[in-house]
Write a protein that holds these residues in place. Structure first.
Motif, PDB file in Angstrom:
ATOM      1  N   ALA A 180       0.927  -1.281   0.014  1.00  0.00           N
ATOM      2  CA  ALA A 180      -0.160   0.010   0.121  1.00  0.00           C
ATOM      3  C   ALA A 180       0.804   1.247  -0.060  1.00  0.00           C
ATOM      4  O   ALA A 180       2.066   1.253   0.792  1.00  0.00           O
ATOM      5  N   GLY A 181       0.665   2.283  -0.900  1.00  0.00           N
ATOM      6  CA  GLY A 181       1.155   3.402  -0.917  1.00  0.00           C
ATOM      7  C   GLY A 181       2.348   3.533  -2.024  1.00  0.00           C
ATOM      8  O   GLY A 181       3.012   4.357  -2.147  1.00  0.00           O
ATOM      9  N   MET A 182       2.540   2.184  -2.620  1.00  0.00           N
ATOM     10  CA  MET A 182       3.510   2.255  -3.509  1.00  0.00           C
ATOM     11  C   MET A 182       2.785   2.473  -5.094  1.00  0.00           C
ATOM     12  O   MET A 182       2.149   1.683  -5.040  1.00  0.00           O
ATOM     13  N   ALA A 183       3.244   3.187  -5.718  1.00  0.00           N
ATOM     14  CA  ALA A 183       2.952   3.370  -7.228  1.00  0.00           C
ATOM     15  C   ALA A 183       3.951   2.485  -7.958  1.00  0.00           C
ATOM     16  O   ALA A 183       5.187   2.727  -7.806  1.00  0.00           O
ATOM     17  N   ILE A 184       3.368   1.646  -8.906  1.00  0.00           N
ATOM     18  CA  ILE A 184       4.143   0.720  -9.767  1.00  0.00           C
ATOM     19  C   ILE A 184       3.811   1.253 -11.331  1.00  0.00           C
ATOM     20  O   ILE A 184       2.519   1.093 -11.630  1.00  0.00           O
ATOM     21  N   CYS A 185       4.620   1.709 -12.201  1.00  0.00           N
ATOM     22  CA  CYS A 185       4.456   2.059 -13.421  1.00  0.00           C
ATOM     23  C   CYS A 185       5.306   1.199 -14.098  1.00  0.00           C
ATOM     24  O   CYS A 185       6.352   0.449 -13.755  1.00  0.00           O
ATOM     25  N   THR A 186       5.251   0.958 -15.633  1.00  0.00           N
ATOM     26  CA  THR A 186       5.961   0.293 -16.660  1.00  0.00           C
ATOM     27  C   THR A 186       6.278   1.311 -17.706  1.00  0.00           C
ATOM     28  O   THR A 186       5.356   2.098 -18.173  1.00  0.00           O
ATOM     29  N   HIS A 187       7.649   0.933 -18.193  1.00  0.00           N
ATOM     30  CA  HIS A 187       7.803   2.037 -19.508  1.00  0.00           C
ATOM     31  C   HIS A 187       8.165   0.744 -20.532  1.00  0.00           C
ATOM     32  O   HIS A 187       9.000  -0.057 -20.476  1.00  0.00           O
ATOM     33  N   LEU A 188       7.278   1.245 -21.562  1.00  0.00           N
ATOM     34  CA  LEU A 188       7.441   0.163 -22.865  1.00  0.00           C
ATOM     35  C   LEU A 188       8.389   0.802 -24.020  1.00  0.00           C
ATOM     36  O   LEU A 188       8.235   1.936 -24.334  1.00  0.00           O
ATOM     37  N   CYS A 189       9.509   0.375 -24.125  1.00  0.00           N
ATOM     38  CA  CYS A 189      10.657   0.846 -24.804  1.00  0.00           C
ATOM     39  C   CYS A 189      10.937  -0.103 -26.173  1.00  0.00           C
ATOM     40  O   CYS A 189      10.711  -1.349 -26.234  1.00  0.00           O
ATOM     41  N   ARG A 190      11.207   0.509 -27.160  1.00  0.00           N
ATOM     42  CA  ARG A 190      11.496  -0.028 -28.553  1.00  0.00           C
ATOM     43  C   ARG A 190      12.949  -0.052 -28.736  1.00  0.00           C
ATOM     44  O   ARG A 190      13.533  -0.383 -29.950  1.00  0.00           O
ATOM     45  N   GLY A 191      13.814   0.223 -27.949  1.00  0.00           N
ATOM     46  CA  GLY A 191      15.149   0.117 -27.925  1.00  0.00           C
ATOM     47  C   GLY A 191      15.875   1.686 -27.882  1.00  0.00           C
ATOM     48  O   GLY A 191      15.189   2.290 -28.430  1.00  0.00           O
ATOM     49  N   ASN A 192      16.797   1.604 -27.072  1.00  0.00           N
ATOM     50  CA  ASN A 192      17.477   2.960 -27.096  1.00  0.00           C
ATOM     51  C   ASN A 192      18.921   2.993 -26.605  1.00  0.00           C
ATOM     52  O   ASN A 192      19.260   2.769 -25.249  1.00  0.00           O
ATOM     53  N   TYR A 193      19.980   3.175 -27.662  1.00  0.00           N
ATOM     54  CA  TYR A 193      21.318   3.094 -27.312  1.00  0.00           C
ATOM     55  C   TYR A 193      21.951   4.055 -28.540  1.00  0.00           C
ATOM     56  O   TYR A 193      21.714   3.871 -29.747  1.00  0.00           O
ATOM     57  N   LYS A 194      22.439   5.046 -27.733  1.00  0.00           N
ATOM     58  CA  LYS A 194      23.151   5.919 -28.829  1.00  0.00           C
ATOM     59  C   LYS A 194      22.187   6.564 -29.916  1.00  0.00           C
ATOM     60  O   LYS A 194      22.622   6.887 -31.009  1.00  0.00           O
ATOM     61  N   SER A 195      21.053   6.788 -29.477  1.00  0.00           N
ATOM     62  CA  SER A 195      19.866   7.483 -30.216  1.00  0.00           C
ATOM     63  C   SER A 195      19.480   6.343 -31.413  1.00  0.00           C
ATOM     64  O   SER A 195      18.631   6.870 -32.248  1.00  0.00           O
ATOM     65  N   ALA A 196      19.868   5.196 -31.519  1.00  0.00           N
ATOM     66  CA  ALA A 196      19.439   4.211 -32.303  1.00  0.00           C
ATOM     67  C   ALA A 196      18.044   3.351 -31.773  1.00  0.00           C
ATOM     68  O   ALA A 196      18.004   3.374 -30.284  1.00  0.00           O
ATOM     69  N   TRP A 197      17.718   2.635 -32.449  1.00  0.00           N
ATOM     70  CA  TRP A 197      16.362   1.710 -31.826  1.00  0.00           C
ATOM     71  C   TRP A 197      16.301   0.467 -32.671  1.00  0.00           C
ATOM     72  O   TRP A 197      17.130   0.155 -33.412  1.00  0.00           O
ATOM     73  N   MET A 198      15.405  -0.450 -32.083  1.00  0.00           N
ATOM     74  CA  MET A 198      15.466  -1.883 -32.562  1.00  0.00           C
ATOM     75  C   MET A 198      14.200  -2.302 -33.286  1.00  0.00           C
ATOM     76  O   MET A 198      13.985  -3.059 -34.100  1.00  0.00           O
ATOM     77  N   THR A 254      11.315  13.425 -27.694  1.00  0.00           N
ATOM     78  CA  THR A 254      12.293  12.323 -28.073  1.00  0.00           C
ATOM     79  C   THR A 254      13.424  12.847 -27.411  1.00  0.00           C
ATOM     80  O   THR A 254      13.900  13.821 -27.027  1.00  0.00           O
ATOM     81  N   THR A 255      13.962  11.571 -26.792  1.00  0.00           N
ATOM     82  CA  THR A 255      15.424  11.793 -26.371  1.00  0.00           C
ATOM     83  C   THR A 255      16.486  11.673 -27.173  1.00  0.00           C
ATOM     84  O   THR A 255      17.615  11.343 -26.897  1.00  0.00           O
ATOM     85  N   LYS A 256      16.134  11.226 -28.323  1.00  0.00           N
ATOM     86  CA  LYS A 256      17.272  10.730 -29.482  1.00  0.00           C
ATOM     87  C   LYS A 256      17.889  11.815 -30.265  1.00  0.00           C
ATOM     88  O   LYS A 256      18.655  11.538 -31.186  1.00  0.00           O
ATOM     89  N   SER A 257      17.291  13.036 -29.912  1.00  0.00           N
ATOM     90  CA  SER A 257      18.114  14.373 -30.569  1.00  0.00           C
ATOM     91  C   SER A 257      17.728  15.328 -29.563  1.00  0.00           C
ATOM     92  O   SER A 257      17.194  15.432 -28.757  1.00  0.00           O
ATOM     93  N   GLY A 258      18.733  16.270 -30.058  1.00  0.00           N
ATOM     94  CA  GLY A 258      18.765  17.499 -29.329  1.00  0.00           C
ATOM     95  C   GLY A 258      17.665  18.545 -29.726  1.00  0.00           C
ATOM     96  O   GLY A 258      17.531  19.674 -29.053  1.00  0.00           O
ATOM     97  N   VAL A 259      16.951  18.377 -30.996  1.00  0.00           N
ATOM     98  CA  VAL A 259      16.182  19.363 -31.264  1.00  0.00           C
ATOM     99  C   VAL A 259      14.867  19.641 -30.140  1.00  0.00           C
ATOM    100  O   VAL A 259      14.323  18.487 -29.655  1.00  0.00           O
ATOM    101  N   ILE A 260      14.634  20.771 -29.956  1.00  0.00           N
ATOM    102  CA  ILE A 260      13.489  20.836 -28.882  1.00  0.00           C
ATOM    103  C   ILE A 260      12.201  20.943 -29.591  1.00  0.00           C
ATOM    104  O   ILE A 260      12.152  21.944 -30.581  1.00  0.00           O
ATOM    105  N   GLU A 261      11.289  20.169 -29.170  1.00  0.00           N
ATOM    106  CA  GLU A 261      10.030  20.163 -29.805  1.00  0.00           C
ATOM    107  C   GLU A 261       9.123  21.718 -29.533  1.00  0.00           C
ATOM    108  O   GLU A 261       9.548  22.597 -28.676  1.00  0.00           O
ATOM    109  N   GLY A 262       8.182  21.763 -30.293  1.00  0.00           N
ATOM    110  CA  GLY A 262       7.377  23.163 -30.162  1.00  0.00           C
ATOM    111  C   GLY A 262       6.258  22.716 -29.129  1.00  0.00           C
ATOM    112  O   GLY A 262       5.684  21.993 -29.244  1.00  0.00           O
ATOM    113  N   LYS A 263       6.249  23.584 -28.368  1.00  0.00           N
ATOM    114  CA  LYS A 263       5.014  23.410 -27.227  1.00  0.00           C
ATOM    115  C   LYS A 263       3.563  23.484 -27.776  1.00  0.00           C
ATOM    116  O   LYS A 263       2.798  22.610 -27.470  1.00  0.00           O
TER     117      LYS A 263
END
Length: 369
Positions: free
Chosen positions: A232-250, A301-310
């Motif tokens: 009780a009192g603990m929130a558990i979430c999950t993150h679904l990832c498609r691969g993340n290595y040096k901005s590459a993916w799988m 995105t975390t795969k590039s430094g381009v800042i998204e438009g709000k």
């Protein structure tokens, strides 16, 4: 809308952060015998204090240690489970990017005896994070399915001739791990997973062969067994990832294949979903989201430094809200900034600019971050 006081928060992030150059140098120095483990720990502590402060300064309600003490997001945890033996050879895993292919390497392992939990993994790391954080400290660990996906790599079948016994042992380990973390005061735990995201990709399912079409159901059961005694009192979430290595993916593909079972059967409080580009598909699978669960939209995105438009982020949140209620949505980056110690191809300042953008956008959309 009333402010969220429990995780996930309207503005959140996946967990890993870019390591500063001084920390990377210290890890090299330790590997080469130039500094002691105690000296390395002191340097890690200083880096974590600073990165926690910067997360809090941009307005995040949850903070991590950036996974600064880890080599990558999952192997440190795997190697800490009793019965897991590191081998000498390395395994190469191919990733894809807009600039071509790249291989990620990890040290191979063998599960040559029944698995067990000898200690609470990352206990000291979490205790330090909690001691320096004003915001809610979040711990990230790999999901239980990552000990099996894609097909039980590294498992000695003489030890585990029956996969049900293997999965039962895994679930027992995770229940003990979660209980140990709760005893340390952990109220926000995230289980990172690639299996359920990869199984959305038809090409990935084809690689697995027989049983692949329903393998996500087996992993959801394992996941639920692993968190069945959630405190009780603990929130558990999950993150679904498609691969993340040096901005590459799988992998790529819509969440449609797993969405119904994922949202309605997996007993977590929230889902961090990648939605930063066309590889993620549309928002239509969100129609399966039941009341009482949250989706954190990984639109930045975390795969590039381009800042998204709000304004673009707001439009995409509006489109997502056509399939799931706005009050059940949050905002985050699509993945960690450094799932491995090498990190993605952007700067630390760009990383924090993205986190600040997420906080500001959340406040304007929901009136709360």
């Amino acid at each position: 809308m009333p402010p969220r006081t429990t995780p996930p928060f309207r503005a959140d992030h996946v967990g890993s952060l870019l390591r500063p150059a001084s920390l990377l140098q210290a890890r090299d120095d330790h590997a080469n015998g130039k500094i002691t483990v105690e000296q390395l720990r002191d340097i890690e502590n200083d880096a974590i204090r600073e990165v926690v402060r910067r997360q809090e300064d941009v307005g995040l309600q949850s903070v991590t240690d950036g996974e600064f003490r880890r080599i990558d997001w999952f192997m440190d945890f795997k190697y800490s489970i009793g019965g897991v033996e590191q081998l000498k050879e390395k395994v190469k895993v191919p990733f894809r990017s807009d600039k071509g292919g790249i291989d990620f390497e990890f040290v191979a392992y063998r599960i040559g005896e029944r698995m067990r939990l000898d200690h609470t993994i990352f206990a000291d790391d979490f205790k330090f994070l909690k001691s320096v954080a004003k915001a809610t400290p979040k711990l990230t660990i790999p999901s239980p399915s990552m000990m099996h996906y894609p097909a039980g790599r590294g498992v000695d079948r003489d030890v585990y001739p029956d996969w049900d016994v293997f999965f039962d042992d895994l679930a027992t380990i995770y229940r003990k791990q979660i209980a140990g973390l709760a005893a340390l005061g952990c109220t926000y735990l995230q289980l990172d997973d690639t299996s359920l995201a990869f199984l959305n990709d038809p090409a990935r399912r084809a690689m697995l062969g027989e049983g692949a079409e329903s393998q996500h159901l087996r992993y959801i059961k394992l996941f639920n067994d692993s968190i069945a005694e959630k405190p009780a009192g603990m929130a558990i979430c999950t993150h679904l990832c498609r691969g993340n290595y040096k901005s590459a993916w799988m992998a790529e593909g819509s969440y449609e294949h797993v969405a119904d079972a994922l949202f309605n059967q997996l007993n977590v409080d929230g889902f961090f979903l990648e939605y930063d580009d066309e590889r993620s598909g549309g928002f239509e699978p969100l129609r399966f989201l039941p009341k009482g669960k949250m989706v954190v939209l990984g639109l930045v995105t975390t795969k590039s430094g381009v800042i998204e438009g709000k304004d673009d982020l707001k439009r995409r949140i509006d489109r997502a809200a056509k399939f799931a209620p706005l009050e059940q949505l949050c905002l985050s980056p699509q993945c960690g900034f450094a799932s491995t110690s090498e990190g993605n191809l952007l700067s630390i300042d760009e990383q924090f600019a993205k986190l600040k953008l997420i906080v500001e956008t959340a406040r304007e959309v929901w009136g709360d971050a």
